[in-house]
Design a protein around this motif. Structure first.
Motif, mmCIF file in Angstrom:
data_model
loop_
_atom_site.group_PDB
_atom_site.id
_atom_site.type_symbol
_atom_site.label_atom_id
_atom_site.label_comp_id
_atom_site.label_asym_id
_atom_site.label_seq_id
_atom_site.Cartn_x
_atom_site.Cartn_y
_atom_site.Cartn_z
ATOM 1 N N MET A 5 40.074 28.397 53.117
ATOM 2 C CA MET A 5 41.069 28.745 52.534
ATOM 3 C C MET A 5 42.204 28.458 53.483
ATOM 4 N N THR A 6 42.934 27.252 53.002
ATOM 5 C CA THR A 6 43.864 26.447 54.142
ATOM 6 C C THR A 6 45.153 26.551 53.591
ATOM 7 N N CYS A 7 45.653 26.846 52.204
ATOM 8 C CA CYS A 7 46.891 26.588 51.709
ATOM 9 C C CYS A 7 47.337 27.771 51.046
ATOM 10 N N PRO A 8 48.703 28.089 50.778
ATOM 11 C CA PRO A 8 49.266 29.151 50.160
ATOM 12 C C PRO A 8 48.503 29.325 48.638
ATOM 13 N N ALA A 9 47.952 28.180 48.057
ATOM 14 C CA ALA A 9 47.608 28.402 46.668
ATOM 15 C C ALA A 9 46.196 28.735 46.571
ATOM 16 N N CYS A 10 45.381 28.674 47.588
ATOM 17 C CA CYS A 10 44.093 28.800 47.630
ATOM 18 C C CYS A 10 43.780 30.346 47.120
ATOM 19 N N ILE B 210 40.974 31.794 44.445
ATOM 20 C CA ILE B 210 39.801 32.591 44.897
ATOM 21 C C ILE B 210 39.867 34.027 44.018
ATOM 22 N N LYS B 211 41.092 34.613 43.899
ATOM 23 C CA LYS B 211 41.328 35.974 43.497
ATOM 24 C C LYS B 211 40.710 35.519 41.782
ATOM 25 N N LYS B 212 41.265 34.723 41.221
ATOM 26 C CA LYS B 212 40.853 34.629 39.762
ATOM 27 C C LYS B 212 39.343 34.471 39.542
ATOM 28 N N ALA B 213 38.711 33.694 40.404
ATOM 29 C CA ALA B 213 37.227 33.462 40.391
ATOM 30 C C ALA B 213 36.465 34.760 40.520
ATOM 31 N N LEU B 214 36.988 35.613 41.523
ATOM 32 C CA LEU B 214 36.167 36.806 41.737
ATOM 33 C C LEU B 214 36.628 37.978 40.624
ATOM 34 N N GLU B 215 37.886 38.022 40.095
ATOM 35 C CA GLU B 215 38.077 38.939 38.955
ATOM 36 C C GLU B 215 37.354 38.442 37.760
ATOM 37 N N LYS B 216 36.852 37.283 37.609
ATOM 38 C CA LYS B 216 35.809 37.223 36.544
ATOM 39 C C LYS B 216 34.713 37.733 36.598
ATOM 40 N N VAL B 217 34.012 38.137 37.706
ATOM 41 C CA VAL B 217 32.760 38.592 37.979
ATOM 42 C C VAL B 217 32.880 40.005 37.371
ATOM 43 N N LYS C 139 38.575 45.258 42.316
ATOM 44 C CA LYS C 139 39.845 44.886 43.040
ATOM 45 C C LYS C 139 39.485 43.736 44.026
ATOM 46 N N VAL C 140 40.439 42.958 44.143
ATOM 47 C CA VAL C 140 40.403 41.654 45.127
ATOM 48 C C VAL C 140 41.600 41.832 45.874
ATOM 49 N N ASP C 141 41.226 41.878 47.324
ATOM 50 C CA ASP C 141 42.320 42.001 48.231
ATOM 51 C C ASP C 141 42.239 40.642 49.097
ATOM 52 N N VAL C 142 43.092 39.497 48.671
ATOM 53 C CA VAL C 142 42.968 38.362 49.646
ATOM 54 C C VAL C 142 44.010 38.345 50.885
ATOM 55 N N ARG C 143 43.512 38.056 52.117
ATOM 56 C CA ARG C 143 43.963 38.257 53.265
ATOM 57 C C ARG C 143 43.891 36.947 53.773
ATOM 58 N N TYR C 144 44.913 35.951 53.309
ATOM 59 C CA TYR C 144 45.102 34.442 53.753
ATOM 60 C C TYR C 144 45.280 34.221 55.229
#
Length: 98
Positions: A35-40, A44-51, A56-61
């Motif tokens: 996870m190296t750019c602000p768009a990542c 990631i969140k969209k992929a996990l929300e499909k499971v 809840k998905v809390d991304v800590r960039y």
């Protein structure tokens, strides 16, 4: 015969009401070194929300981590890792101290 049907219907209704209590919400921290750019985080969140089972998905960039809350009766950590990996971001569950 009628009493048996009523008893069976009551038992079935009770099982339906109790079943959600067997599920236990879990929280896992996934380390995502790619996870190296602000768009990542969006991907990631969209992929996990499909499971199925993820609530809840809390991304800590900044930490390159994702906290995922999920229903362990519907999914597991392996499925979450697979979802991020398939989205192009391999992840590893954080080891917990014992």
């Amino acid at each position: 015969m009628k009493n048996t049907k009523i008893l069976l219907a009551g038992l079935l209704a009770a099982l339906v009401l109790i079943a959600p209590a067997w599920a236990s919400p879990q929280i896992v921290t996934l380390n995502v070194p790619g996870m190296t750019c602000p768009a990542c985080p969006i991907t990631i969140k969209k992929a996990l929300e499909k499971v199925q089972g993820v609530s809840k998905v809390d991304v800590r960039y900044e930490k390159k981590q994702v906290l995922v809350t999920f229903d362990d009766a519907k999914t597991n950590t392996d499925a979450l890792v697979k979802a991020t990996t398939n989205a192009g971001f391999p992840s590893q569950p954080e080891k917990t101290a014992k």
